[in-house]
Scaffold this active site. Structure first.
Site, mmCIF file in Angstrom:
data_model
loop_
_atom_site.group_PDB
_atom_site.id
_atom_site.type_symbol
_atom_site.label_atom_id
_atom_site.label_comp_id
_atom_site.label_asym_id
_atom_site.label_seq_id
_atom_site.Cartn_x
_atom_site.Cartn_y
_atom_site.Cartn_z
ATOM 1 N N LYS A 137 0.868 -1.192 0.000
ATOM 2 C CA LYS A 137 0.000 0.000 0.000
ATOM 3 C C LYS A 137 0.893 1.226 0.000
ATOM 4 O O LYS A 137 2.037 1.165 0.428
ATOM 5 C CB LYS A 137 -0.872 0.021 1.263
ATOM 6 C CG LYS A 137 -2.093 0.910 1.136
ATOM 7 C CD LYS A 137 -3.226 0.166 0.491
ATOM 8 C CE LYS A 137 -4.421 1.046 0.225
ATOM 9 N NZ LYS A 137 -5.583 0.210 -0.177
ATOM 10 N N ASP A 177 -7.011 4.398 -4.462
ATOM 11 C CA ASP A 177 -7.675 4.234 -3.157
ATOM 12 C C ASP A 177 -8.300 5.608 -2.882
ATOM 13 O O ASP A 177 -8.555 6.362 -3.837
ATOM 14 C CB ASP A 177 -6.653 3.803 -2.075
ATOM 15 C CG ASP A 177 -7.331 3.316 -0.789
ATOM 16 O OD1 ASP A 177 -7.769 2.163 -0.755
ATOM 17 O OD2 ASP A 177 -7.453 4.106 0.174
HETATM 18 P P1 NDP Z 1 -12.977 7.767 -2.814
HETATM 19 O O1 NDP Z 1 -11.909 8.775 -2.621
HETATM 20 O O2 NDP Z 1 -13.543 7.553 -4.159
HETATM 21 O O3 NDP Z 1 -14.203 8.070 -1.834
HETATM 22 C C1 NDP Z 1 -14.026 8.153 -0.462
HETATM 23 C C2 NDP Z 1 -15.373 8.476 0.171
HETATM 24 O O4 NDP Z 1 -15.257 8.314 1.581
HETATM 25 C C3 NDP Z 1 -15.795 9.918 -0.061
HETATM 26 O O5 NDP Z 1 -17.198 9.998 -0.072
HETATM 27 C C4 NDP Z 1 -15.221 10.618 1.158
HETATM 28 O O6 NDP Z 1 -15.860 11.821 1.515
HETATM 29 C C5 NDP Z 1 -15.426 9.578 2.223
HETATM 30 N N1 NDP Z 1 -14.369 9.734 3.227
HETATM 31 C C6 NDP Z 1 -13.069 9.662 3.024
HETATM 32 N N2 NDP Z 1 -12.384 9.899 4.150
HETATM 33 C C7 NDP Z 1 -13.255 10.145 5.067
HETATM 34 C C8 NDP Z 1 -13.140 10.459 6.409
HETATM 35 N N3 NDP Z 1 -11.960 10.604 7.032
HETATM 36 N N4 NDP Z 1 -14.270 10.610 7.096
HETATM 37 C C9 NDP Z 1 -15.448 10.478 6.491
HETATM 38 N N5 NDP Z 1 -15.605 10.196 5.176
HETATM 39 C C10 NDP Z 1 -14.534 10.024 4.484
HETATM 40 O O7 NDP Z 1 -12.378 6.405 -2.224
HETATM 41 P P2 NDP Z 1 -12.841 4.891 -2.484
HETATM 42 O O8 NDP Z 1 -14.300 4.824 -2.704
HETATM 43 O O9 NDP Z 1 -11.916 4.327 -3.494
HETATM 44 O O10 NDP Z 1 -12.459 4.201 -1.090
HETATM 45 C C11 NDP Z 1 -13.390 4.079 -0.033
HETATM 46 C C12 NDP Z 1 -12.931 2.982 0.916
HETATM 47 O O11 NDP Z 1 -12.869 1.745 0.213
HETATM 48 C C13 NDP Z 1 -11.538 3.169 1.517
HETATM 49 O O12 NDP Z 1 -11.526 2.616 2.815
HETATM 50 C C14 NDP Z 1 -10.645 2.330 0.610
HETATM 51 O O13 NDP Z 1 -9.465 1.930 1.281
HETATM 52 C C15 NDP Z 1 -11.573 1.156 0.352
HETATM 53 N N6 NDP Z 1 -11.299 0.355 -0.841
HETATM 54 C C16 NDP Z 1 -11.192 0.923 -2.079
HETATM 55 C C17 NDP Z 1 -10.988 0.141 -3.192
HETATM 56 C C18 NDP Z 1 -10.955 0.696 -4.569
HETATM 57 O O14 NDP Z 1 -10.847 -0.090 -5.512
HETATM 58 N N7 NDP Z 1 -11.073 1.995 -4.768
HETATM 59 C C19 NDP Z 1 -10.807 -1.319 -3.065
HETATM 60 C C20 NDP Z 1 -11.003 -1.821 -1.727
HETATM 61 C C21 NDP Z 1 -11.224 -0.995 -0.674
HETATM 62 P P3 NDP Z 1 -15.130 13.247 1.258
HETATM 63 O O15 NDP Z 1 -15.242 13.482 -0.204
HETATM 64 O O16 NDP Z 1 -15.912 14.213 2.077
HETATM 65 O O17 NDP Z 1 -13.716 13.101 1.727
HETATM 66 O O1 2IT Z 2 -7.836 -1.519 -0.800
HETATM 67 C C1 2IT Z 2 -7.759 -2.001 -1.957
HETATM 68 O O2 2IT Z 2 -7.858 -3.213 -2.167
HETATM 69 C C2 2IT Z 2 -7.562 -1.074 -3.070
HETATM 70 N N1 2IT Z 2 -7.497 0.126 -2.852
HETATM 71 C C3 2IT Z 2 -7.411 -1.603 -4.463
HETATM 72 C C4 2IT Z 2 -6.005 -2.064 -4.710
HETATM 73 C C5 2IT Z 2 -5.677 -2.463 -6.116
HETATM 74 O O3 2IT Z 2 -4.500 -2.754 -6.327
HETATM 75 O O4 2IT Z 2 -6.550 -2.494 -6.988
#
Ligand code: NDP
Ligand code: 2IT
Length: 460
Positions: A137, A177
């Site tokens: 990561k 992420d």
């Molecule tokens: P994005 O940046 O697309 O979206 C994040 C969302 O979460 C936004 O709505 C944001 O709101 C909110 N958010 C972020 N930080 C905070 C915080 N500190 N408190 C409250 N709300 C928060 O990210 P993703 O959708 O990609 O990721 C979301 C989660 O999923 C994370 O935990 C990530 O690690 C996990 N994840 C992502 C993957 C991927 O493929 N993208 C794969 C597996 C897991 P705001 O705009 O107000 O900050």
């Molecule tokens: O938390 C996760 O699994 C991710 N942000 C996606 C990682 C990836 O390599 O697609």
């Protein structure tokens, strides 16, 4: 924040020693210690069975110690001409199963503890996919909010100027992420290609479809979460049809979890961002959320400009507003430790039946325990959100073949992988007497694959 110490006692003396050692060695890393405690304590019956072997191999000492942590300076110039500096990270935690693989997070809260917890979770998640990817990561404490496109580009170029020394399609393959989506991956890829002077498409995943990205990668984490939920509910004689759902977050994972849940007949009534949530009793209109978040980068509150009958609830206090809304199925898709024990109590009181962790570690350990004790099913993040990284591995596969699969082909493979992950977590839970505790089942299933590969490869 919870659990700065690992005040826990298991029946294995070796396991207790490792828990204490990890706490002593990483005193300022509460999120990392929380993740280690959650995984290791659930491995108790496995460790008891193999205690002498694991001890002789120092297996748990090695599983909890990153192979490598890279930390670097990221200087860049803002639009006013002011020089700025952020901190960049890449944690290459475990490479036993393949090149390190995991996302990059750009958020002001990023620090070494958060990077290490995410990389640690990623080891087991990637193992669960069954695909050849190790755990890593990275990211930066850079805050993308309010930055211009040019500032984002300059930051990404500077970040990659250092990161490129440490990655490669057979070495370490970053992706997105929080705060890192297709725009950022594009700028990062461009800089990598320029410095290396070769077209190494498989060095990053989540790329645009016009230059080596995979169809369905954008949708994969959210869709995969719902495929996992479908299997978990089915195994417990339930389904999504007609269920009321609340989703925290409105980013990549949240949007596509909402889309797939709706196709299965669920009614999503709330989504949020870090300021608060919108409650639409008639069901969230996802096209509006997509326009606000994917195009305008606006706040979720502006949903009310399109749907005046919806309500907006600002966050204040200990429990994010979204968790005060009554629902059957809870999908935390924002960030870590979003659901603490107080929030869990409110959700159980309001009749929650299942929680699906789209985010990484969105529930504190106490919240998970409370859900399980109250017969709320929990789909753990490292299994339920593995669809994103699994589809990243499918993107690497297509890049190596210099070929593309159709959306349906990728989506079908994703569905198969998520169904498989659920079945493996279910079987491991049953085998070790954990019943329908899929949190423990997923940890055990992931750990067994890692342990076997590490044992075969000797003391490294
Ligand atoms: P994005 O940046 O697309 O979206 C994040 C969302 O979460 C936004 O709505 C944001 O709101 C909110 N958010 C972020 N930080 C905070 C915080 N500190 N408190 C409250 N709300 C928060 O990210 P993703 O959708 O990609 O990721 C979301 C989660 O999923 C994370 O935990 C990530 O690690 C996990 N994840 C992502 C993957 C991927 O493929 N993208 C794969 C597996 C897991 P705001 O705009 O107000 O900050
Ligand atoms: O938390 C996760 O699994 C991710 N942000 C996606 C990682 C990836 O390599 O697609």
């Amino acid at each position: 924040m919870s659990n700065c110490t690992l005040d826990v006692s298991t029946k294995s003396a070796y396991l207790n020693d490792i828990l204490n050692l990890t706490a002593a060695k990483n005193p300022n890393e509460p999120e990392f210690l929380q993740a280690v405690k959650e995984v290791l304590t659930s491995l108790e019956p496995v460790v008891l069975k193999h205690e002498n072997e694991y001890k002789a191999l120092a297996l748990l000492e090695r599983v909890t110690e990153p192979e490598r942590i890279i930390s670097f300076r990221v200087p860049w110039i803002d639009d006013k001409g002011q020089a700025r500096v952020n901190r960049g990270f890449r944690v290459q935690f475990n490479g036993a199963l393949g090149p390190y693989k995991g996302g990059l997070r750009f958020h002001p809260t990023v620090n070494q503890s958060i990077m290490k917890f995410l990389a640690f979770e990623q080891i087991f998640k990637n193992a669960l996919t069954g695909l050849p990817i190790g755990g890593g990561k990275g990211g930066s404490d850079f805050d993308p909010k309010g930055k211009s496109d040019n500032e984002i580009m300059r930051f990404c170029q500077s970040f990659m100027t250092e990161l490129q020394k440490h990655i490669g399609q057979d070495v370490d393959v970053p992706a997105g992420d929080i705060g890192v989506g297709a725009r950022e991956i594009g700028y990062l890829f461009g800089q990598y290609r320029r410095i290396k002077n070769n077209y190494e498409a498989g060095v990053l995943t989540g790329k645009g479809l016009d230059y080596g990205g995979s169809l369905a990668r954008k949708e994969a984490t959210g869709y995969g979460l719902i495929y996992f939920m479908r299997e978990m509910l089915k195994a417990n004689n339930m389904d999504l049809n007609g269920k009321t759902v609340i989703i925290s977050g409105s980013g990549n994972v949240a949007i596509y979890a909402c889309e797939k849940a709706q196709t299965y007949g669920a009614k999503v009534v709330a989504m949020s961002d870090s300021n608060g949530c919108v409650y639409d009793k008639d069901g969230i209109k996802l096209d509006i959320v997509k326009e606000l978040k994917e195009e305008k980068r606006a706040r979720i509150k502006e949903y009310l400009n399109y749907v005046p009958t919806a309500e907006y609830k600002e966050n204040n206090g200990d429990i994010p507003a979204v968790y005060t809304i009554k629902a059957d199925v809870i999908l935390p898709c924002a960030t870590q430790n979003d659901i603490n024990l107080s929030a869990a109590k409110v959700l159980v009181e309001n009749g929650a039946k299942a929680v699906g962790e789209g985010a990484n570690m969105p529930c504190t350990n106490e919240a998970v325990e409370y859900f399980l004790k109250n017969n709320v099913l929990v789909a753990p993040g490292k299994a339920a959100n593995a669809g994103g990284v699994a589809t990243s591995a499918l993107e690497m596969c297509q890049n190596s073949m210099r070929y593309f699969w159709s959306f349906d082909e990728v989506d079908k493979k994703l569905d198969g992988i998520m169904t498989n992950i659920f079945n493996n977590a279910r079987k491991a839970a049953e085998e070790y007497g954990y019943g329908n505790n899929y949190v423990a089942g997923a940890n055990i299933a992931g750990f067994r694959r890692i342990a076997k590969a590490m044992k075969s490869q000797g003391l490294i």
